[in-house]
Motif scaffolding. Structure first.
Motif, mmCIF file in Angstrom:
data_model
loop_
_atom_site.group_PDB
_atom_site.id
_atom_site.type_symbol
_atom_site.label_atom_id
_atom_site.label_comp_id
_atom_site.label_asym_id
_atom_site.label_seq_id
_atom_site.Cartn_x
_atom_site.Cartn_y
_atom_site.Cartn_z
ATOM 1 N N TRP A 16 0.842 -1.202 0.000
ATOM 2 C CA TRP A 16 0.000 0.000 0.000
ATOM 3 C C TRP A 16 0.875 1.249 0.000
ATOM 4 C CZ3 TRP A 16 -5.020 0.799 -0.835
ATOM 5 C CH2 TRP A 16 -5.583 2.003 -0.444
ATOM 6 N N MET A 17 0.677 2.073 -1.021
ATOM 7 C CA MET A 17 1.472 3.291 -1.182
ATOM 8 C C MET A 17 0.631 4.513 -0.842
ATOM 9 S SD MET A 17 4.558 3.000 -2.398
ATOM 10 C CE MET A 17 5.659 1.835 -3.181
ATOM 11 N N SER A 18 1.246 5.514 -0.267
ATOM 12 C CA SER A 18 0.547 6.768 -0.007
ATOM 13 C C SER A 18 1.590 7.869 0.138
ATOM 14 C CB SER A 18 -0.271 6.617 1.286
ATOM 15 O OG SER A 18 -0.864 7.837 1.633
ATOM 16 N N HIS A 19 2.120 8.321 -0.987
ATOM 17 C CA HIS A 19 3.173 9.340 -0.888
ATOM 18 C C HIS A 19 3.214 10.231 -2.123
ATOM 19 C CE1 HIS A 19 6.209 7.393 -3.662
ATOM 20 N NE2 HIS A 19 5.334 6.425 -3.498
ATOM 21 N N VAL A 41 11.274 1.666 3.956
ATOM 22 C CA VAL A 41 10.276 1.258 2.954
ATOM 23 C C VAL A 41 9.385 2.458 2.634
ATOM 24 C CG1 VAL A 41 10.210 -1.207 3.484
ATOM 25 C CG2 VAL A 41 8.765 0.337 4.791
ATOM 26 N N GLN A 42 9.090 2.631 1.355
ATOM 27 C CA GLN A 42 8.263 3.754 0.947
ATOM 28 C C GLN A 42 6.786 3.438 1.156
ATOM 29 O OE1 GLN A 42 9.157 7.106 -0.249
ATOM 30 N NE2 GLN A 42 7.097 6.930 0.568
ATOM 31 N N PHE A 43 6.458 2.146 1.186
ATOM 32 C CA PHE A 43 5.057 1.731 1.329
ATOM 33 C C PHE A 43 4.711 1.517 2.805
ATOM 34 C CE2 PHE A 43 7.933 -1.676 0.147
ATOM 35 C CZ PHE A 43 7.794 -2.557 1.203
ATOM 36 N N HIS A 44 3.474 1.131 3.045
ATOM 37 C CA HIS A 44 3.015 0.923 4.433
ATOM 38 C C HIS A 44 2.780 -0.566 4.689
ATOM 39 C CE1 HIS A 44 2.471 5.127 5.643
ATOM 40 N NE2 HIS A 44 2.259 5.332 4.359
ATOM 41 N N PRO A 45 3.755 -1.251 5.253
ATOM 42 C CA PRO A 45 3.567 -2.688 5.498
ATOM 43 C C PRO A 45 2.489 -2.954 6.550
ATOM 44 C CG PRO A 45 5.597 -1.916 6.537
ATOM 45 C CD PRO A 45 5.075 -0.778 5.718
ATOM 46 N N GLU A 46 2.156 -1.935 7.354
ATOM 47 C CA GLU A 46 1.238 -2.143 8.479
ATOM 48 C C GLU A 46 -0.235 -2.229 8.068
ATOM 49 O OE1 GLU A 46 2.988 0.522 7.821
ATOM 50 O OE2 GLU A 46 1.919 2.385 8.205
ATOM 51 N N VAL A 47 -0.604 -1.706 6.883
ATOM 52 C CA VAL A 47 -2.035 -1.710 6.540
ATOM 53 C C VAL A 47 -2.433 -3.062 5.924
ATOM 54 C CG1 VAL A 47 -2.011 0.799 6.172
ATOM 55 C CG2 VAL A 47 -1.848 -0.718 4.213
ATOM 56 N N VAL A 48 -3.688 -3.419 6.099
ATOM 57 C CA VAL A 48 -4.107 -4.765 5.679
ATOM 58 C C VAL A 48 -3.962 -4.989 4.176
ATOM 59 C CG1 VAL A 48 -5.717 -5.301 7.539
ATOM 60 C CG2 VAL A 48 -6.531 -4.035 5.567
ATOM 61 N N HIS A 49 -4.039 -3.905 3.400
ATOM 62 C CA HIS A 49 -3.948 -4.074 1.942
ATOM 63 C C HIS A 49 -2.556 -4.532 1.507
ATOM 64 C CE1 HIS A 49 -7.613 -1.779 2.156
ATOM 65 N NE2 HIS A 49 -6.970 -0.830 2.794
ATOM 66 N N SER A 50 -1.544 -4.357 2.361
ATOM 67 C CA SER A 50 -0.200 -4.818 2.013
ATOM 68 C C SER A 50 -0.131 -6.309 2.317
ATOM 69 C CB SER A 50 0.854 -4.060 2.830
ATOM 70 O OG SER A 50 0.871 -2.711 2.434
ATOM 71 N N THR A 51 -0.249 -7.127 1.266
ATOM 72 C CA THR A 51 -0.485 -8.562 1.499
ATOM 73 C C THR A 51 0.662 -9.252 2.253
ATOM 74 O OG1 THR A 51 0.187 -8.882 -0.779
ATOM 75 C CG2 THR A 51 -2.153 -9.047 -0.332
ATOM 76 N N ASN A 87 6.157 3.106 -10.185
ATOM 77 C CA ASN A 87 6.334 4.554 -10.034
ATOM 78 C C ASN A 87 7.397 4.961 -9.028
ATOM 79 O OD1 ASN A 87 4.547 5.505 -11.910
ATOM 80 N ND2 ASN A 87 2.796 5.455 -10.508
ATOM 81 N N THR A 88 7.935 4.023 -8.289
ATOM 82 C CA THR A 88 8.882 4.373 -7.226
ATOM 83 C C THR A 88 10.148 3.543 -7.373
ATOM 84 O OG1 THR A 88 7.010 4.847 -5.779
ATOM 85 C CG2 THR A 88 9.141 4.583 -4.707
ATOM 86 N N ALA A 89 11.245 4.240 -7.700
ATOM 87 C CA ALA A 89 12.509 3.527 -7.929
ATOM 88 C C ALA A 89 13.011 2.892 -6.631
ATOM 89 C CB ALA A 89 13.546 4.497 -8.488
ATOM 90 N N GLU A 90 12.974 3.669 -5.541
ATOM 91 C CA GLU A 90 13.499 3.172 -4.267
ATOM 92 C C GLU A 90 12.330 2.849 -3.344
ATOM 93 O OE1 GLU A 90 16.489 2.728 -4.669
ATOM 94 O OE2 GLU A 90 17.178 4.281 -6.060
ATOM 95 N N ALA A 91 11.698 1.702 -3.546
ATOM 96 C CA ALA A 91 10.532 1.356 -2.716
ATOM 97 C C ALA A 91 10.960 0.721 -1.397
ATOM 98 C CB ALA A 91 9.613 0.418 -3.478
ATOM 99 N N ALA A 92 12.109 0.063 -1.386
ATOM 100 C CA ALA A 92 12.657 -0.483 -0.137
ATOM 101 C C ALA A 92 14.176 -0.406 -0.234
ATOM 102 C CB ALA A 92 12.211 -1.927 0.051
ATOM 103 N N ILE A 93 14.809 0.023 0.862
ATOM 104 C CA ILE A 93 16.265 0.216 0.839
ATOM 105 C C ILE A 93 16.888 -0.316 2.130
ATOM 106 C CG2 ILE A 93 16.131 2.273 -0.653
ATOM 107 C CD1 ILE A 93 16.559 3.990 1.899
ATOM 108 N N ALA A 94 18.191 -0.528 2.105
ATOM 109 C CA ALA A 94 18.858 -0.999 3.327
ATOM 110 C C ALA A 94 20.327 -0.630 3.326
ATOM 111 C CB ALA A 94 18.723 -2.520 3.444
ATOM 112 N N ALA A 95 20.851 -0.403 4.523
ATOM 113 C CA ALA A 95 22.292 -0.309 4.732
ATOM 114 C C ALA A 95 22.582 -1.334 5.822
ATOM 115 C CB ALA A 95 22.678 1.097 5.159
ATOM 116 N N GLU A 96 22.801 -2.572 5.395
ATOM 117 C CA GLU A 96 22.920 -3.689 6.347
ATOM 118 C C GLU A 96 23.947 -3.404 7.440
ATOM 119 O OE1 GLU A 96 21.249 -6.367 6.774
ATOM 120 O OE2 GLU A 96 20.070 -6.567 4.936
ATOM 121 N N LYS A 97 25.101 -2.866 7.037
ATOM 122 C CA LYS A 97 26.173 -2.664 8.016
ATOM 123 C C LYS A 97 25.746 -1.683 9.102
ATOM 124 C CE LYS A 97 30.423 -3.829 5.719
ATOM 125 N NZ LYS A 97 31.099 -3.300 4.535
#
Ligand code: XMP
Length: 528
Positions: free
Chosen positions: A137-140, A175-185, A159-169
């Motif tokens: 679910w996107m809202s931005h 994340v650009q999206f909302h993992p918390e809403v129910v629509h995010s499967t 539409n979003t190049a950087e939808a999820a990113i990380a700097a492991e070290k």
């Protein structure tokens, strides 16, 4: 933004820093669904304060701002160096990028709202088992344009190049999206990856641990003192009564003020259940006459609420003096109340919260100065669904746990115009039929509320050979997640027919049944 204080003994395992998102609370609830204790705190919380609380992870919420807007909420830049894993969600991720030297595009022209298939570029760590192409679910409006040093892309969308990113070290994730809403499967898969794998949390926030901790905290707070609780029969005050009874037994006195506006059989059920069956000390106060007398001639809904609220305080005051003295007042304050009402009243001498208002659903007026109690609020860390679980675990029957919301002033506001005993009896009978038939048809647990409303207008009807001139009953049945918005329930015609037939046949004074098919907004759930 209000600032939130941590007032609990258990330290939060995951802290959500709030940047003003409507979803901050939801993130906390989702984390707790993984049996990990989380709290929402102000984005102003300093890195030092966070370090003292030593959470295993931090989540930065979304927010309505743009990171470059004047006055946009920022976080203490030292948090990036704490070594604690941090997940930025939406605005939280943009802030992470901005403060660490990357760039955010505020006029990307590619605002993205709603469902978007996620293209996973790296399925290790954060996106482990998040299915490629699954909906998020996107809202931005803004979007990350340039990653700070050390960051890599984990996923993108159309539409979003950087939808999820990380700097492991650095243990930083966004994340650009909302993992918390129910629509995010696969939102929960991601959340569990963060909580269990990245932060190393263990599932230890359970109903049982909560009850054990709450019982010992209440014992420690109250000692040998007496506690008063205004019991309404709702799930919050009932759960509270059970919890306190387990903690302090007979030091607890419940007061049940019968205003005369409850549903059919409820006062009797409550007394039978709490007092007789569970031996919880409940003082039944029959104040029916007082309340109905006060309402004579009053037709304005706001006025009605005020009069009922003020009378409630008066009865409460008198009875607490008669039954007292009490040192503590127990309140069923829940976590959303705490988040929403920062700046509570604290006794400077003891540091304990004091009641200036009786919550109990009658938010009017205050208690006189000489009748102020210290508060016991063991449910103040819980969300409503957690209260239900605790209630169930303590032995509350489904009848109370699943009880539909019921307004404090009760049936008095479901009678439009002046309230009389005759109308109350009539509405009580009709209301029982509505609830019985909906239960019988198997819909009771699926709907948010189902009830009857009495309108003070008469219309002509015919029964047998007799002309009638009686009131109509409105059937109101809605589905809702939280009462803020609602839709009318599409009940089968057969159920509606049974309701209608039974009401006109069984309830004296009613010759017509109508169905309310208004959503909220623009309607409200109650009529008043
Ligand atoms: P409305 O009518 O505003 O109601 O759409 C939204 C929800 O709130 C409940 N409600 C109350 N609950 N005390 C309560 O505890 C009250 O005074 C009160 N008034 C309304 C209503 O039943 C619905 O679920």
């Amino acid at each position: 933004m209000p600032s939130f204080s941590v007032d609990t003994q258990r330290k939060p395992t995951i802290i959500i820093l709030d940047f003003g998102s409507q979803y901050s609370e939801l993130i906390a609830r989702r984390i707790r669904e993984t049996e990990v204790f989380s709290l929402v705190m102000s984005h102003r919380t300093s890195a030092n304060e966070l370090q003292e609380l030593s959470p295993k992870g931090i989540i930065l919420s979304g927010g309505p701002n743009s990171v470059y807007a004047p006055g946009a909420p920022l976080c203490d830049p030292s948090i990036w160096n704490l070594g604690i894993p941090i997940l930025g969600v939406c605005y939280g991720m943009q802030l992470m990028v901005h403060q660490l030297g990357g760039a955010v595009d505020i006029a990307s022209g590619k605002a993205e709202y709603g469902k978007a298939p996620l293209q996973v570029d790296d399925s290790t760590s954060l996106l482990n088992k998040v299915v490629n192409g699954s909906t998020m679910w996107m809202s931005h409006g803004d979007a990350v344009k340039e990653l700070p040093e050390g960051f890599v892309r984990l996923a993108h969308t159309a539409n979003t190049a950087e939808a999820a990113i990380a700097a492991e070290k650095l243990r930083l994730y966004g994340v650009q999206f909302h993992p918390e809403v129910v629509h995010s499967t696969h939102g929960m898969t991601l959340i569990k990856n963060f909580v269990y794998e990245i932060c190393g949390c263990r599932p230890d926030w359970t109903t049982t641990t909560f009850i054990d901790e709450a019982v010992s905290q209440v014992r420690a707070q109250v000692g040998q003192k007496r506690v008063l609780l205004a019991l309404s029969g709702g799930v919050d005050s009932s759960t509270l009564a059970f919890l306190l009874h387990r903690a302090i037994g007979d030091q607890l006195t419940c007061m049940f003020i019968d205003q005369g506006f409850m549903r059919k059989g409820e006062p009797e059920f409550l007394m039978q259940f709490f007092d007789k069956q569970f031996h919880i000390n409940v003082e039944y106060i029959n104040a029916r006459k007082r309340f109905i007398n006060k309402l004579q001639g009053i037709t304005d809904p706001e006025e009605k609420r005020k009069v009922i609220g003020a009378e409630f305080i008066r009865v409460f005051e008198e009875e607490s003096v008669r039954l007292g003295p009490f040192d503590y007042l127990a309140q069923g304050t829940l976590y959303p109340d705490v988040i929403e009402s920062a700046g509570t009243n604290v006794d400077p001498a003891t540091g304990e919260r004091v009641a200036v208002k009786i919550k109990s659903h009658h938010n009017v007026g205050g208690l006189p100065k000489d009748l102020q109690f210290k508060l016991v609020e063991p449910l103040r860390r819980l969300f409503k669904d957690e209260v239900r679980k605790v209630g169930r675990s303590l032995g509350l029957p489904e009848e109370i746990v699943r009880r539909h919301p019921f307004p404090g002033p009760g049936l008095a506001i479901r009678i439009l115009g002046e309230v009389t005993n005759q109308k109350l009896n009539c509405l009580r009978d009709a209301d029982l039929i509505v609830r019985e038939e909906i239960r019988q048809a198997g819909f009771y647990n699926d709907v948010w509320q189902a009830f009857a409303v009495l309108l003070p207008v008469c219309s002509v009807g015919v029964m047998g050979d007799q002309r009638t001139y009686d009131w109509p009953i409105v059937v109101r049945c809605v589905s809702s997640e939280d009462g803020m918005t609602a839709d009318w329930s599409r009940l089968p015609y057969e159920t509606l027919e049974c309701i209608s037939n039974r009401i006109v046949n069984e309830v004296e004074g009613v010759n017509r049944v109508v169905l309310d098919i208004t959503s909220k907004p623009p309607g409200t759930i109650e009529w008043e």
